[in-house]
Design a protein around this motif. Structure first.
Motif, PDB file in Angstrom:
ATOM      1  N   TYR A 180       0.909  -1.126  -0.076  1.00  0.00           N
ATOM      2  CA  TYR A 180      -0.150  -0.104   0.041  1.00  0.00           C
ATOM      3  C   TYR A 180       0.879   1.287  -0.249  1.00  0.00           C
ATOM      4  O   TYR A 180       1.887   1.241   0.428  1.00  0.00           O
ATOM      5  CB  TYR A 180      -0.913  -0.006   1.273  1.00  0.00           C
ATOM      6  CG  TYR A 180      -2.032  -0.936   0.960  1.00  0.00           C
ATOM      7  CD1 TYR A 180      -3.277  -0.697   0.284  1.00  0.00           C
ATOM      8  CD2 TYR A 180      -1.780  -2.147   1.786  1.00  0.00           C
ATOM      9  CE1 TYR A 180      -4.247  -1.500   0.053  1.00  0.00           C
ATOM     10  CE2 TYR A 180      -3.007  -2.984   1.709  1.00  0.00           C
ATOM     11  CZ  TYR A 180      -4.300  -2.861   1.001  1.00  0.00           C
ATOM     12  OH  TYR A 180      -5.219  -3.728   1.011  1.00  0.00           O
ATOM     13  N   ASP A 181       0.310   2.349  -0.374  1.00  0.00           N
ATOM     14  CA  ASP A 181       1.222   3.605  -0.518  1.00  0.00           C
ATOM     15  C   ASP A 181       1.414   4.292   0.986  1.00  0.00           C
ATOM     16  O   ASP A 181       0.460   3.801   1.827  1.00  0.00           O
ATOM     17  CB  ASP A 181       0.160   4.774  -1.184  1.00  0.00           C
ATOM     18  CG  ASP A 181      -0.048   4.438  -2.610  1.00  0.00           C
ATOM     19  OD1 ASP A 181       1.030   3.935  -3.334  1.00  0.00           O
ATOM     20  OD2 ASP A 181      -0.939   4.743  -3.295  1.00  0.00           O
ATOM     21  N   ILE A 197      -0.024  10.793   1.659  1.00  0.00           N
ATOM     22  CA  ILE A 197      -1.566  10.323   0.952  1.00  0.00           C
ATOM     23  C   ILE A 197      -1.867  11.321   0.182  1.00  0.00           C
ATOM     24  O   ILE A 197      -2.430  11.090  -0.838  1.00  0.00           O
ATOM     25  CB  ILE A 197      -2.627  10.332   2.294  1.00  0.00           C
ATOM     26  CG1 ILE A 197      -2.378   9.106   3.259  1.00  0.00           C
ATOM     27  CG2 ILE A 197      -4.058  10.179   1.763  1.00  0.00           C
ATOM     28  CD1 ILE A 197      -3.077   9.175   4.712  1.00  0.00           C
ATOM     29  N   THR A 239       0.109  11.071  -3.139  1.00  0.00           N
ATOM     30  CA  THR A 239      -0.114   9.842  -4.010  1.00  0.00           C
ATOM     31  C   THR A 239      -1.348  10.160  -4.847  1.00  0.00           C
ATOM     32  O   THR A 239      -1.786   9.606  -5.955  1.00  0.00           O
ATOM     33  CB  THR A 239      -0.515   8.877  -3.222  1.00  0.00           C
ATOM     34  OG1 THR A 239      -1.460   9.035  -2.211  1.00  0.00           O
ATOM     35  CG2 THR A 239       0.603   8.129  -2.527  1.00  0.00           C
ATOM     36  N   THR A 286      -4.803  10.489  -3.955  1.00  0.00           N
ATOM     37  CA  THR A 286      -5.806   9.310  -3.711  1.00  0.00           C
ATOM     38  C   THR A 286      -7.124  10.356  -3.972  1.00  0.00           C
ATOM     39  O   THR A 286      -8.168   9.734  -4.652  1.00  0.00           O
ATOM     40  CB  THR A 286      -5.679   8.763  -2.108  1.00  0.00           C
ATOM     41  OG1 THR A 286      -4.749   8.166  -2.016  1.00  0.00           O
ATOM     42  CG2 THR A 286      -6.947   8.099  -1.865  1.00  0.00           C
ATOM     43  N   CYS A 287      -7.280  11.358  -3.282  1.00  0.00           N
ATOM     44  CA  CYS A 287      -8.334  12.163  -3.309  1.00  0.00           C
ATOM     45  C   CYS A 287      -8.778  12.723  -4.885  1.00  0.00           C
ATOM     46  O   CYS A 287      -9.739  12.590  -5.327  1.00  0.00           O
ATOM     47  CB  CYS A 287      -8.485  13.329  -2.514  1.00  0.00           C
ATOM     48  SG  CYS A 287      -8.382  12.655  -0.815  1.00  0.00           S
ATOM     49  N   ASP A 304      -7.892  11.136  -7.556  1.00  0.00           N
ATOM     50  CA  ASP A 304      -8.386   9.930  -8.248  1.00  0.00           C
ATOM     51  C   ASP A 304      -9.926   9.770  -7.850  1.00  0.00           C
ATOM     52  O   ASP A 304     -10.483   9.437  -8.968  1.00  0.00           O
ATOM     53  CB  ASP A 304      -7.564   8.579  -7.717  1.00  0.00           C
ATOM     54  CG  ASP A 304      -5.950   8.708  -8.387  1.00  0.00           C
ATOM     55  OD1 ASP A 304      -5.877   9.465  -9.287  1.00  0.00           O
ATOM     56  OD2 ASP A 304      -5.228   7.969  -7.878  1.00  0.00           O
ATOM     57  N   LEU A 305     -10.135  10.040  -6.692  1.00  0.00           N
ATOM     58  CA  LEU A 305     -11.753   9.750  -6.548  1.00  0.00           C
ATOM     59  C   LEU A 305     -12.424  11.016  -7.159  1.00  0.00           C
ATOM     60  O   LEU A 305     -13.478  10.524  -7.722  1.00  0.00           O
ATOM     61  CB  LEU A 305     -11.903  10.123  -5.031  1.00  0.00           C
ATOM     62  CG  LEU A 305     -12.995   9.938  -4.297  1.00  0.00           C
ATOM     63  CD1 LEU A 305     -13.979   8.668  -4.625  1.00  0.00           C
ATOM     64  CD2 LEU A 305     -13.318  10.139  -3.128  1.00  0.00           C
ATOM     65  N   SER A 340     -12.615   3.228  -0.587  1.00  0.00           N
ATOM     66  CA  SER A 340     -11.686   2.506   0.552  1.00  0.00           C
ATOM     67  C   SER A 340     -11.724   3.577   1.751  1.00  0.00           C
ATOM     68  O   SER A 340     -12.362   4.494   1.601  1.00  0.00           O
ATOM     69  CB  SER A 340     -10.289   2.868  -0.136  1.00  0.00           C
ATOM     70  OG  SER A 340      -9.975   4.250  -0.314  1.00  0.00           O
ATOM     71  N   ILE A 373      -9.401   5.012   3.223  1.00  0.00           N
ATOM     72  CA  ILE A 373      -8.762   6.152   3.023  1.00  0.00           C
ATOM     73  C   ILE A 373      -9.534   7.281   2.371  1.00  0.00           C
ATOM     74  O   ILE A 373      -9.632   8.362   2.690  1.00  0.00           O
ATOM     75  CB  ILE A 373      -7.257   5.925   2.480  1.00  0.00           C
ATOM     76  CG1 ILE A 373      -6.383   5.242   3.517  1.00  0.00           C
ATOM     77  CG2 ILE A 373      -6.817   7.406   2.300  1.00  0.00           C
ATOM     78  CD1 ILE A 373      -5.128   4.955   2.991  1.00  0.00           C
ATOM     79  N   GLU A 374     -10.114   7.011   1.200  1.00  0.00           N
ATOM     80  CA  GLU A 374     -11.196   7.846   0.396  1.00  0.00           C
ATOM     81  C   GLU A 374     -12.226   8.262   1.494  1.00  0.00           C
ATOM     82  O   GLU A 374     -12.450   9.413   1.404  1.00  0.00           O
ATOM     83  CB  GLU A 374     -11.836   6.918  -0.772  1.00  0.00           C
ATOM     84  CG  GLU A 374     -10.687   6.806  -1.621  1.00  0.00           C
ATOM     85  CD  GLU A 374     -11.292   6.020  -3.137  1.00  0.00           C
ATOM     86  OE1 GLU A 374     -10.665   6.079  -4.004  1.00  0.00           O
ATOM     87  OE2 GLU A 374     -12.187   5.163  -2.555  1.00  0.00           O
ATOM     88  N   CYS A 424     -10.811  12.199   2.241  1.00  0.00           N
ATOM     89  CA  CYS A 424     -11.531  12.871   1.022  1.00  0.00           C
ATOM     90  C   CYS A 424     -12.794  13.414   1.045  1.00  0.00           C
ATOM     91  O   CYS A 424     -13.134  14.463   0.409  1.00  0.00           O
ATOM     92  CB  CYS A 424     -11.126  12.002  -0.382  1.00  0.00           C
ATOM     93  SG  CYS A 424      -9.818  11.279  -0.548  1.00  0.00           S
TER      94      CYS A 424
END
Length: 224
Positions: free
Chosen positions: A4-5, A97, A100, A102-103, A105-106, A124, A126-127, A131
């Motif tokens: 994982y990141d 985070i 990377t 992540t948000c 991408d969401l 996920s 984390i999302e 986010c």
């Protein structure tokens, strides 16, 4: 096991490699004991039981099933919580985070979704935690990372709503400072390492049972 990141910030890849080497060691010892079972039944039995008990104990610790899940033993639930509770550690994890994306991408995956469609979208941990604001905040959805507060919906001065006051629509802030973001990161890490813990427990129990049966069989042959 999936990497994982941001996991490397906690030194977990080294632990993963160490466990892999340990499994190879257990496999070699187990096979040597089987091959030499008739010549050294008792020493061989105790020789293989030691690493298997260590393996079982490690698995129990990773799933948080015994008191070994402490601050000092890596990858246990208690250890993860202690790591994210430390603000210096969290600053590095939070930056990772964000880096990377992540948000971002969401947002790209859900830019055309309406409020209801987004509410049923599987996110996920984390999302969901980093986010977007927590559901209890009752904010109005604009897009995945932009929400408007409803006046009087919650009392942000109360502890359970503290994340609602922390949330900001700034893409560089969002809910990265929220408790829900920390919990989301911990849940992702715990899920991976608990799965490894379950694997270690099952493998250890299987090999312990097999070697006990083998030992009984060999001793039966010797004294019968």
């Amino acid at each position: 096991m999936k990497d994982y990141d941001c996991e490397k910030l906690l030194g977990l890849p080294k632990l993963q490699i160490g466990i892999g080497i340990g499994l190879i060691f257990v496999s070699v010892i187990s096979n040597i004991v089987v091959l030499l079972r008739s010549r050294f039944p008792v020493p061989g039995f105790f020789l293989v039981m030691v690493p298997l008990i260590v393996m079982l104990t490690m698995g129990l610790a990773l799933v948080g099933a015994n008191k070994l899940g402490s601050r000092r033993l890596m990858a246990t639930p208690v250890w993860f919580k202690e790591k994210v509770r430390n603000n210096d550690n969290w600053e590095n994890i939070k930056s990772c985070i964000f880096t990377t994306g992540t948000c971002d991408d969401l947002v790209s995956r859900s830019w055309n979704l309406k409020a209801y469609d987004f509410s049923i979208k599987k996110l996920s941990s984390i999302e969901s935690g980093c986010c977007k604001p927590p559901s209890i905040c009752q904010m109005d959805y604009v897009n995945a990372t932009f929400w408007t507060k409803v006046e009087g919906a919650v009392d942000e001065s109360q502890q359970q709503y503290s994340d609602c006051a922390t949330w900001q629509n700034d893409r560089s802030i969002l809910c990265y400072n929220c408790g829900s973001c920390r919990h989301g990161f911990v849940r992702v890490m715990e899920s991976k390492w608990m799965n490894l813990g379950v694997l270690l427990i099952l493998m250890a129990l299987l090999l312990i049972i097999v070697h006990i049966l083998l030992f009984v069989m060999v001793m039966w042959e010797h004294y019968n």
